[in-house]
Structure formats: structure tokens, C-alpha cells
Design a protein around this motif. Structure first.
Motif, PDB file in Angstrom:
ATOM      1  N   LYS A 144     -13.731  73.665  37.080  1.00 21.46           N
ATOM      2  CA  LYS A 144     -14.068  75.036  36.685  1.00 21.46           C
ATOM      3  C   LYS A 144     -12.989  75.613  35.770  1.00 21.46           C
ATOM      4  CE  LYS A 144     -15.943  77.910  39.657  1.00 21.46           C
ATOM      5  NZ  LYS A 144     -16.117  78.860  40.796  1.00 21.46           N
ATOM      6  N   ALA A 145     -11.714  75.330  36.080  1.00 20.24           N
ATOM      7  CA  ALA A 145     -10.625  75.838  35.247  1.00 20.24           C
ATOM      8  C   ALA A 145     -10.660  75.208  33.858  1.00 20.24           C
ATOM      9  CB  ALA A 145      -9.283  75.553  35.920  1.00 20.24           C
ATOM     10  N   ILE A 184     -11.226  68.842  43.099  1.00 22.86           N
ATOM     11  CA  ILE A 184     -11.799  68.382  41.830  1.00 22.86           C
ATOM     12  C   ILE A 184     -12.707  69.441  41.225  1.00 22.86           C
ATOM     13  CG2 ILE A 184     -13.317  66.653  40.792  1.00 22.86           C
ATOM     14  CD1 ILE A 184     -12.275  64.651  42.831  1.00 22.86           C
ATOM     15  N   ALA A 185     -13.512  70.093  42.067  1.00 23.62           N
ATOM     16  CA  ALA A 185     -14.433  71.120  41.565  1.00 23.62           C
ATOM     17  C   ALA A 185     -13.677  72.315  40.998  1.00 23.62           C
ATOM     18  CB  ALA A 185     -15.369  71.556  42.690  1.00 23.62           C
ATOM     19  N   ALA A 219     -11.493  76.803  29.670  1.00 29.84           N
ATOM     20  CA  ALA A 219     -10.704  76.602  28.445  1.00 29.84           C
ATOM     21  C   ALA A 219     -11.325  75.497  27.608  1.00 29.84           C
ATOM     22  CB  ALA A 219      -9.264  76.253  28.812  1.00 29.84           C
ATOM     23  N   ALA A 220     -12.600  75.600  27.333  1.00 33.71           N
ATOM     24  CA  ALA A 220     -13.328  74.565  26.602  1.00 33.71           C
ATOM     25  C   ALA A 220     -12.815  74.445  25.167  1.00 33.71           C
ATOM     26  CB  ALA A 220     -14.815  74.880  26.595  1.00 33.71           C
ATOM     27  N   MET A 255     -15.188  67.773  32.922  1.00 35.32           N
ATOM     28  CA  MET A 255     -13.742  67.676  32.695  1.00 35.32           C
ATOM     29  C   MET A 255     -13.441  67.112  31.308  1.00 35.32           C
ATOM     30  SD  MET A 255     -12.390  66.135  36.319  1.00 35.32           S
ATOM     31  CE  MET A 255     -12.652  66.990  37.868  1.00 35.32           C
ATOM     32  N   PRO A 256     -12.239  67.349  30.775  1.00 34.84           N
ATOM     33  CA  PRO A 256     -11.815  66.677  29.545  1.00 34.84           C
ATOM     34  C   PRO A 256     -11.783  65.166  29.754  1.00 34.84           C
ATOM     35  CG  PRO A 256     -10.371  68.526  30.058  1.00 34.84           C
ATOM     36  CD  PRO A 256     -11.248  68.339  31.244  1.00 34.84           C
TER      37      PRO A 256
END
Length: 232
Positions: free
Chosen positions: A86-87, A81-82, A91-92, A200-201
Motif C-alpha cells: 500500500k505504501a 507485505i500488504a 508513491a507510484a 510492488m516495484p
């Protein structure tokens, strides 16, 4: 007649000797039987204690192996999950240019909007906190100690830690201590997972929060069962 009296005396002595021998033999046999019974009883006790110790040792070993396996699984899930969080953060959605425009508009509208919005936000926040606390099954005072999208999960983790502390106070066996240590390790991993879910999204965050919620429910059930509380 003298010979007859002598003969009767001799016969009487013989009978007394035989009776004495019979009594002595019966007493010796009873004593031997009692000693054999005591020896057999001691042997049975030693055998029973030996099997009891083996059973306890096996139970402790099984509990330790189970706790270690659960801890490894939870750690692997938290790591996954972490890494995904981070990924996703890399890509915010918001770019620096968009953020600059939003901040400019906000500064222009702030003198008018902020006082009204503040009062409404305070009232809405109180109602939202009460609703979230009711859904999470935790006191509102506990929920207000945490922030972020996963605040309700953090509040549940905190209450689960309190329950684990109660179990630790009630347990005095090595197996009980191993159980509390395993539950604490799982809660630590869920704390990391809740922190990761915040960045997260929305869609992915909901999926992660559902997984964390299910794990917390399982932990709460284990803790309640340990406290002899069985919810219907």
C-alpha cells in the motif's frame, strides 16, 4: 483279625480323606492363582489404556498449538507485505501527465500496430505460458486461469489446495483435520501476499515472490509427506 480288618478299613478311609483334602487344596490354590493373574492382567490393561489416552491427548494438544503458532506467523507476514504494498502504491512511478502522453501516442499508433502485435502476442503468450507452467511445476491449463505478475504463484497455491483436499479425504483423525486446517490457513495468507506483491516495484516484488515461493515449497513438502510421497 476282626480288629485288624477294622483298623485297615479305618486307615484306608483316612488315606482317602487325606488324598481328597490334598486334591481340594491344590484345586483351590490353582483357582486363587488364576483369579490373581486375571486381576493383575486387567490392572495392566487399564494402566496401558490410561497412558495411551494421555499420549493421544498430548499429541492433539501439541498439533493444535503448532498449527495456531504457524497461522499467526503467516498472518503477520501477510499483513507486513500488504502494508508495504500500500505504501509503495501511494508513491507510484507514473504520474497523470505521463499516462496522458502515453495514451495519446498509443491511440495514434493503434491502427497499424495492433493487428501485428496481436498475432505476435498470442504466439508469444502461448510460449510464455508453457514456459512459466513448466518452471512453476503446474499444468498450463491451471496457469492460464490466473493473471498478474504472481500468476504462477497463484497457480501453485491452487494446486496445493488440491493436495490439501486429498489429505483431508485421506485423514480421519482430529490431528489430521488440524493439520489440513493449518495448511489451508497458510495458503489463504499466501494468496493475500501474492495479491499484494503484484502492486510492488519490480525489485521488491521479486523479493516477496521468493519468500512466497519458499513458503509454498515447504507447504508442498509437508502435504506430500502426509500423503507418503517423499521427493528425492
Amino acid at each position: 483279625m476282626r480288629e485288624q480288618r477294622t483298623e485297615r478299613k479305618a486307615e484306608k478311609k483316612i488315606r482317602k480323606g487325606e488324598e481328597k483334602a490334598i486334591k481340594y487344596r491344590a484345586k483351590a490354590q490353582a483357582k486363587a492363582a488364576t483369579a490373581a493373574e486375571r486381576k493383575l492382567h486387567k490392572k495392566d490393561l487399564r494402566t496401558e489404556q490410561k497412558f495411551h489416552k494421555k499420549a493421544q491427548k498430548s499429541e492433539r494438544k501439541t498439533a493444535k498449538v503448532t498449527a495456531k503458532a504457524q497461522s499467526k506467523v503467516a498472518a503477520a507476514e501477510a499483513k507486513t507485505i500488504a502494508e508495504q504494498a500500500k505504501a509503495d502504491a501511494a508513491a507510484a512511478f507514473f504520474t497523470p501527465a505521463k499516462m496522458k502522453r502515453f495514451l495519446t501516442v498509443g491511440r495514434m499508433a493503434a491502427p497499424i500496430v495492433v493487428p501485428i502485435a496481436y498475432r505476435g502476442a498470442v504466439a508469444a503468450r502461448a510460449q510464455l505460458t508453457a514456459y512459466q507452467a513448466q518452471r512453476a511445476g503446474v499444468p498450463a491449463a491451471v496457469l492460464t486461469q490466473f493473471g498478474g505478475p504472481s500468476a504462477a504463484l497463484r497457480a501453485r497455491i491452487a494446486t496445493s489446495r488440491d493436495s490439501a483436499g486429498k489429505v483431508a479425504a485421506a485423514e480421519s483423525t482430529a490431528e489430521g483435520r488440524d493439520f489440513v486446517a493449518a495448511m489451508t490457513g497458510r495458503l489463504d495468507n499466501l494468496q493475500v501476499a501474492a495479491d499484494a506483491a503484484d502492486v510492488m516495484p519490480p525489485a521488491q516484488r521479486k523479493s516477496a515472490q521468493r519468500a512466497i515461493d519458499n513458503e509454498l515449497t515447504a507447504i508442498d513438502n509437508d502435504l506430500l509427506a502426509r500423503l507418503n510421497v517423499h521427493p528425492v
